[in-house]
Motif scaffolding. Structure first.
Motif, PDB file in Angstrom:
ATOM      1  N   ILE A  59     -24.990 -20.237  -2.582  1.00 60.71           N
ATOM      2  CA  ILE A  59     -23.554 -20.528  -2.562  1.00 60.71           C
ATOM      3  C   ILE A  59     -23.231 -21.452  -1.388  1.00 60.71           C
ATOM      4  N   SER A  60     -22.311 -22.365  -1.631  1.00 58.23           N
ATOM      5  CA  SER A  60     -21.956 -23.372  -0.628  1.00 58.23           C
ATOM      6  C   SER A  60     -20.483 -23.236  -0.282  1.00 58.23           C
ATOM      7  N   PHE A  61     -20.192 -23.059   0.995  1.00 57.06           N
ATOM      8  CA  PHE A  61     -18.827 -22.850   1.458  1.00 57.06           C
ATOM      9  C   PHE A  61     -18.345 -24.047   2.277  1.00 57.06           C
ATOM     10  N   PRO A  62     -17.041 -24.195   2.434  1.00 52.40           N
ATOM     11  CA  PRO A  62     -16.546 -25.157   3.424  1.00 52.40           C
ATOM     12  C   PRO A  62     -16.819 -24.641   4.833  1.00 52.40           C
ATOM     13  N   PRO A  63     -16.847 -25.514   5.825  1.00 50.91           N
ATOM     14  CA  PRO A  63     -17.168 -25.089   7.198  1.00 50.91           C
ATOM     15  C   PRO A  63     -15.954 -24.594   7.959  1.00 50.91           C
ATOM     16  N   LEU A  64     -15.031 -23.958   7.258  1.00 50.07           N
ATOM     17  CA  LEU A  64     -13.790 -23.464   7.865  1.00 50.07           C
ATOM     18  C   LEU A  64     -13.529 -22.037   7.410  1.00 50.07           C
ATOM     19  N   GLN A 127     -19.110 -16.509   6.043  1.00 47.67           N
ATOM     20  CA  GLN A 127     -18.343 -16.753   4.824  1.00 47.67           C
ATOM     21  C   GLN A 127     -18.654 -15.736   3.723  1.00 47.67           C
ATOM     22  N   ARG A 148     -22.399 -26.485   7.908  1.00 50.85           N
ATOM     23  CA  ARG A 148     -22.188 -27.209   9.162  1.00 50.85           C
ATOM     24  C   ARG A 148     -21.507 -26.243  10.126  1.00 50.85           C
TER      25      ARG A 148
ATOM     26  N   SER B  30     -12.594 -23.921  -1.331  1.00 51.31           N
ATOM     27  CA  SER B  30     -13.337 -23.282  -2.409  1.00 51.31           C
ATOM     28  C   SER B  30     -14.814 -23.262  -2.071  1.00 51.31           C
ATOM     29  N   ALA B  31     -15.514 -22.268  -2.626  1.00 45.87           N
ATOM     30  CA  ALA B  31     -16.972 -22.227  -2.523  1.00 45.87           C
ATOM     31  C   ALA B  31     -17.544 -22.591  -3.888  1.00 45.87           C
ATOM     32  N   PHE B  32     -18.780 -23.064  -3.891  1.00 46.63           N
ATOM     33  CA  PHE B  32     -19.420 -23.482  -5.136  1.00 46.63           C
ATOM     34  C   PHE B  32     -20.802 -22.861  -5.226  1.00 46.63           C
ATOM     35  N   THR B  33     -21.196 -22.505  -6.456  1.00 45.16           N
ATOM     36  CA  THR B  33     -22.481 -21.827  -6.630  1.00 45.16           C
ATOM     37  C   THR B  33     -23.572 -22.805  -7.082  1.00 45.16           C
ATOM     38  N   GLN B  34     -24.752 -22.233  -7.361  1.00 47.56           N
ATOM     39  CA  GLN B  34     -25.966 -23.044  -7.452  1.00 47.56           C
ATOM     40  C   GLN B  34     -25.893 -24.189  -8.468  1.00 47.56           C
ATOM     41  N   GLU B  37     -23.777 -26.979  -7.290  1.00 47.78           N
ATOM     42  CA  GLU B  37     -24.436 -27.689  -6.188  1.00 47.78           C
ATOM     43  C   GLU B  37     -25.571 -28.573  -6.698  1.00 47.78           C
ATOM     44  N   ARG B 148     -18.910 -34.248   5.549  1.00 50.40           N
ATOM     45  CA  ARG B 148     -17.907 -33.254   5.223  1.00 50.40           C
ATOM     46  C   ARG B 148     -16.574 -33.778   5.760  1.00 50.40           C
ATOM     47  N   SER B 163     -11.244 -29.463   2.327  1.00 49.16           N
ATOM     48  CA  SER B 163     -12.556 -29.742   2.920  1.00 49.16           C
ATOM     49  C   SER B 163     -13.502 -30.121   1.797  1.00 49.16           C
TER      50      SER B 163
END
Lengths: 309, 309
Positions: A59-64, A127, A148, B30-34, B37, B148, B163
């Motif tokens: 999972i990829s999150f924003p850096p905030l 996160q 980040r 928002s977060a994003f999954t595999q 990505e 970013r 972001s």
């Protein structure tokens, strides 16, 4: 004997002269060029492939972090010296004119801003806990997440950046599950780093707690064996090593803060294993030299660098 | 007729229900999954491979500008509503205690912070001009850089994030060189997007200038043909399209601000072509559906998605 600081500056100069790093006008902010990024991408892939690889949610999150979440992490209490809080402009045309006027007069224009209630992320795993806030986990969850990070500790040491990338695997579950994840980390973390030719020592460690109570907290964390770092002596055998990664058992810290329980109704425990991607990459250059083509063939292969060669 | 806002919420809901996107407790985060990505990584690779590919310096910067550099970009003057400025804590133990007390009482603890003189990056190319500040370029330079970005415009539209990630190619040189780079961008930008099955229209555009003078600046930018956007009508033919990328000729704006000249002693001109990586990725899901395995085979192949199955 050259001092530690001289050695840090020398490594920094080597990276800059080799064209891998570009210095920016603030200590701790650096840019990196293509070869460095290719090595870093290879390191990141190894972390991705590292056990555990099954049942892991990438999972990829924003850096905030939103401020209520940031407050729950306890970071403000323990590491205030590292935090970064975001201000924004919400004024009208007249206020804008006043802010531009302040800027043009060389005054502090940031007084025209207001808090956005957003904080820069200091560790990717922060996160993940809010995803389960206030819930009961029927089974453990494991996340892989890179981000980040921001830690306000300006330094000349190229191993210590204000803004850097980190990739982690985080487990939230029962004490046994969190501890098992941490034990896997203690095994596969050093394996990963030694497989790319780095000399690694596993060292009981503590986080840089702030202020008068710091010694007590730090000793407590070390004595309980909650944090181990994978250290590399990039500045010589006579110098303290630098952590390239760590494996951390948080006990029920985040379970308590975010009100996460497990199937038995008890507070969830958590653990994470993480790597500082620039740190590992700089350690590779410090160890194998500034010219990637002359690195040991198995290291190049493992990092996927032969294709570009 | 469903409203624009309803359609934005529907796309957002589709992405969340398909498991590609995870909503965080702030609009625009928002977060994003595999799978998401993996698609985004494919898009980023296509931007990397996009002409011009020769004599391009790939460089990676932190997502922060020092305040003097930020001030020179003109962003505070033109887009104050989007900026993010970083505050840090530099106090002692007593001040820390007061800040923790404020937090625990639910008061605004950010009053205990001071400006770090760091600003969140809003466009990757802003990091490249300072590399040449106060110098004369003997020949043009072209950079590829991704980063970013932060733009404070909270929205329910999954195409508009606070972001987000952006990847750009930037040219700094003579007016002819900058214009030629921009013209390449106008050609290869839409080509890239149509090659992955997106319906693209090239539209003369303007940046979201702030305040009373906005209309004048915007019209000037449009009339001079400085900015073209590659738009996709993700919310239907009857709705304005959303920019997935743009090609921008800056004239001598950054040459002037950063005192960069060319071999003939004249101010350097610049241009950039850039893509919003989440925007392109969301447009792909909106166009081809939420299930990547059912996307057209040539699109999957081009994005390198077949290997993952």
């Amino acid at each position: 004997m050259t001092s530690r600081h001289d050695r840090e500056l020398a490594l920094r100069r080597d990276l800059v002269e080799a064209g891998h790093m570009v210095e920016l006008p603030l200590r701790g902010l650096s840019a990196f060029t293509q070869t460095f990024e290719e090595v870093l991408t290879g390191v990141e892939r190894l972390v991705h492939e590292m056990q555990p690889t099954e049942d892991v949610t990438v999972i990829s999150f924003p850096p905030l972090l939103t401020q209520p979440v940031f407050e729950k992490t306890g970071y403000l209490d323990s590491f205030p010296q590292l935090i970064g809080s975001v201000d924004v402009f919400t004024g009208d045309g007249r206020e804008h004119k006043a802010m531009v006027g302040a800027k043009n007069s060389g005054e502090d224009w940031t007084t025209h801003l207001v808090p956005a209630r957003l904080d820069l992320l200091s560790a990717p795993c922060h996160q993940t806990y809010p995803l389960h806030a206030g819930t009961r986990l029927e089974r453990s969850v494991t996340y892989e997440t890179g981000n980040r990070c921001f830690r306000h500790e300006p330094s000349d040491d190229p191993m210590r950046l204000v803004s850097f990338r980190m990739r982690e695997k985080v487990c939230i579950g029962t004490p046994e599950q969190a501890q098992a994840h941490r034990e896997i980390g203690r095994r596969v973390g050093p394996d990963l780093l030694t497989s790319i030719g780095l000399q690694i020592e596993e060292v009981p460690a503590n986080d840089p707690f702030f202020g008068r109570a710091a010694k007590i907290f730090a000793a407590g964390q070390r004595d309980a064996g909650l944090k181990v770092e994978f250290e590399c002596k990039v500045y010589g055998e006579d110098q303290p090593g630098t952590a390239l990664g760590s494996s951390n058992y948080h006990n029920d810290h985040f379970g308590l803060d975010f009100d996460i329980t497990t199937a038995d109704g008890e507070l969830a425990h958590s653990s994470c294993i993480g790597f500082g991607l620039e740190r590992v990459t700089v350690a590779l250059f410090a160890t194998h030299g500034m010219e990637v083509p002359s690195w040991p063939a198995p290291v190049r292969t493992r990092l996927g660098l032969d294709a570009q060669g």
